[in-house]
Scaffold this active site. Structure first.
Site, mmCIF file in Angstrom:
data_model
loop_
_atom_site.group_PDB
_atom_site.id
_atom_site.type_symbol
_atom_site.label_atom_id
_atom_site.label_comp_id
_atom_site.label_asym_id
_atom_site.label_seq_id
_atom_site.Cartn_x
_atom_site.Cartn_y
_atom_site.Cartn_z
ATOM 1 N N GLU A 1 31.758 -121.345 35.129
ATOM 2 C CA GLU A 1 32.411 -121.644 36.406
ATOM 3 C C GLU A 1 33.897 -121.803 36.157
ATOM 4 O O GLU A 1 34.313 -122.491 35.223
ATOM 5 C CB GLU A 1 31.942 -122.976 37.023
ATOM 6 C CG GLU A 1 30.664 -122.913 37.782
ATOM 7 C CD GLU A 1 30.282 -124.265 38.403
ATOM 8 O OE1 GLU A 1 31.181 -125.012 38.839
ATOM 9 O OE2 GLU A 1 29.074 -124.545 38.427
ATOM 10 N N GLU B 1 26.281 -129.159 33.993
ATOM 11 C CA GLU B 1 27.251 -130.260 34.021
ATOM 12 C C GLU B 1 26.652 -131.658 34.014
ATOM 13 O O GLU B 1 26.632 -132.362 35.032
ATOM 14 C CB GLU B 1 28.126 -130.126 35.266
ATOM 15 C CG GLU B 1 28.984 -128.892 35.304
ATOM 16 C CD GLU B 1 30.070 -129.000 36.368
ATOM 17 O OE1 GLU B 1 30.006 -129.905 37.201
ATOM 18 O OE2 GLU B 1 30.989 -128.180 36.355
HETATM 19 C C1 BGP Z 1 31.278 -128.057 39.616
HETATM 20 C C2 BGP Z 1 29.890 -127.832 40.115
HETATM 21 C C3 BGP Z 1 29.787 -126.893 41.260
HETATM 22 C C4 BGP Z 1 30.955 -126.888 42.216
HETATM 23 C C5 BGP Z 1 32.283 -127.005 41.517
HETATM 24 C C6 BGP Z 1 33.431 -127.270 42.425
HETATM 25 O O1 BGP Z 1 31.353 -129.357 39.132
HETATM 26 O O2 BGP Z 1 29.053 -127.352 39.101
HETATM 27 O O3 BGP Z 1 28.550 -127.127 41.846
HETATM 28 O O4 BGP Z 1 30.782 -127.751 43.254
HETATM 29 O O5 BGP Z 1 32.285 -128.007 40.549
HETATM 30 O O6 BGP Z 1 33.463 -128.601 42.777
HETATM 31 P P1 BGP Z 1 33.883 -129.088 44.194
HETATM 32 O O7 BGP Z 1 32.950 -128.434 45.136
HETATM 33 O O8 BGP Z 1 33.742 -130.586 44.171
HETATM 34 O O9 BGP Z 1 35.280 -128.677 44.377
#
Ligand code: BGP
Length: 468
Positions: free
Chosen positions: A375, A161
């Site tokens: 993800e 990302e």
């Molecule tokens: C993505 C990242 C993750 C994770 C996820 C959820 O952007 O790759 O590392 O954190 O988002 O985000 P958050 O924890 O802010 O809800």
């Protein structure tokens, strides 16, 4: 009956800093987050999910509950504590050998990210990827890992990302060094990280390692608010800024005129600039057909309205619904008042956006080869219950996004797998511990794991592939 293809990979995702804890153990070097979180005083990444010690248990649960692959990241500062040390740190190197061996022993395939928001502080404090020295150090670190783990790792990811990390650092200010509204740094950081990616995958292919390599982009689909013509340009500009600039760099090896015009428009509205050299472009060009796969991280889509006011962002980092503001001068404003469900962090739950995004990638970047959703998942304030942790909304969220994958497959897109974020509950960068995503509940005090209702559902899904 709606079915997932038999060979469709079902995995779980984690990241080093969010799962491992042990932030100072065994010679690990500092990352910028350590001091940043300490200063903020809200929460820290210690002990997180104690994955550094608990990984055998998490892998055992993976095996038992039909999680066939695990996304993990290597903490660069466990290997090279200062990012560019002459010698690697043996204890850090050993940890990942142990982890990968255990994964294979459990029949769980590791997909390994080299950089997941955690540049070693010694490099981060010198400008992170805005400093060309970090690019060189990253490529050296990547080569070290390719060599060291070539027996154990067959699936590599350079970066996780690039847009969220650079915008988090330089636009939103929720990631260290917490700079706001700096479009130059945001775009330059994205470009420089893409050059680092290009160099790393070229090296991977030149050295002929066995295995596959790709990159992960967070691709949120940008729709014009209320479908109105006057908002189409805003949605387009925002799409370039967050998605298309990176997709062009990845798969075209240059930035199309359309994309560069949009970038110029955004930069000139915000008194910014970017430097792209011929040499950089040669690196991008040399790598454009070498990506074995694209990882898409997808949580939400955005509906964008034209906006000419001042930059104005309020990041909802507490789960207080309705507090998000995201308006970029000369780009657009994210709207939230549509009839679309959203979670407590104002993330719009919109599975069609995943399908649309995958179809667009396949159409506009036909050399993409294959896609994994690397993800997807639902942040939720789970209620702990020793009988059964009922996270039905999460099951519904995952199921709908898997259906979106099957729709993209039906439309001819080569989508081959899905990693749920997250395998077990982990630390969330800007939310700490009240935003849970896991199939397995983690009691952060005792570090006990409890399978949620979604874990049982997942296990069954992996067996019967039935999404209805
Ligand atoms: C993505 C990242 C993750 C994770 C996820 C959820 O952007 O790759 O590392 O954190 O988002 O985000 P958050 O924890 O802010 O809800």
């Amino acid at each position: 009956m709606m079915n997932l293809p038999k060979e469709f990979l079902l995995g779980g995702a984690t990241a080093a800093y969010q799962a491992e804890g042990a932030t100072t153990a065994d010679g690990k070097g500092k990352v910028a987050w350590d001091d940043y979180l300490e200063k903020q005083g809200r929460f820290k990444a210690e002990p997180a999910s104690d994955f550094y010690n608990k990984y055998p248990l998490d892998l055992k649960l993976s095996q038992e509950f039909g999680v066939d692959a695990i996304r993990v990241s290597i903490a660069w500062s466990r290997i090279f504590p200062n990012g560019d040390d002459a010698e690697a740190n043996p204890a850090g190197v050993q940890f990942y050998h142990d982890l990968f061996k255990e994964a294979h022993a459990r029949g769980v395939e590791p997909y390994v990210t080299l950089h997941h928001f955690d540049t070693p502080d010694a490099l981060h404090s010198q400008g992170d990827f805005l400093n060309p020295h970090t690019i060189e150090s990253f490529v050296r670190y990547a080569e070290f890992c390719f060599n060291e783990y070539q027996e154990e790792v067959k699936y590599w990811i350079t970066f996780n990302e690039i847009w969220p990390v650079t915008s988090g650092q330089y636009l939103v200010g929720k990631f260290p060094p917490a700079i706001t509204y700096d479009f130059s740094k945001t775009l330059q950081g994205q470009h420089n990280m893409m050059v680092a990616h290009a160099k790393a995958i070229k090296l991977f292919k030149d050295n002929q390692y066995d295995g596959e390599i790709g990159i992960i982009h967070s691709l949120e689909t940008k729709y014009p608010y209320e479908g109105k013509k006057e908002n189409e340009h805003a949605a387009f500009l925002y799409d370039v800024l967050a998605n298309k600039f990176l997709l062009d760099a990845t798969y075209k090896g240059y930035y199309t005129e359309e994309v560069m015009n949009a970038v110029d428009e955004i930069l000139s509205a915000n008194n910014g600039e970017i430097h792209i050299t011929e040499e950089d472009l040669a690196h991008l060009d040399a790598a454009k057909d070498l990506n074995d796969f694209l990882g898409i991280n997808y949580y939400q889509s955005n509906f964008v309205k034209a906006y000419d006011g001042d930059n104005d962002i309020h990041h909802n980092g507490t789960g207080e619904k309705g507090t998000s503001v995201f308006a970029l001068h000369g780009v657009g404003e994210q709207m939230f008042d549509m009839d679309i469900p959203r979670n407590d962090w104002d993330w719009l739950i919109y599975p069609d956006g995943l399908r649309d995004q995958m179809i667009r990638v396949a159409k506009e970047y036909p050399n993409y080869k294959k896609i994994y959703v690397t993800e997807n998942g639902m942040g939720y304030k789970d209620d702990f219950n020793t009988e059964l942790i009922d996270d039905t909304p999460r099951i519904d969220y995952i199921r709908k996004h898997l259906i979106a994958c099957t729709e993209a497959i039906d439309a001819g897109v080569n989508v081959v797998g899905y990693f749920v974020w997250s395998l077990m509950d982990v630390f969330s960068w800007s939310n700490g511990y009240n935003k849970r995503y896991g199939l397995f509940y983690v009691d952060f005090d005792t570090q006990e794991r409890y399978p949620k209702k979604s874990a049982y559902w997942w296990k069954q899904l992996n067996e019967n592939r039935d999404l209805s």
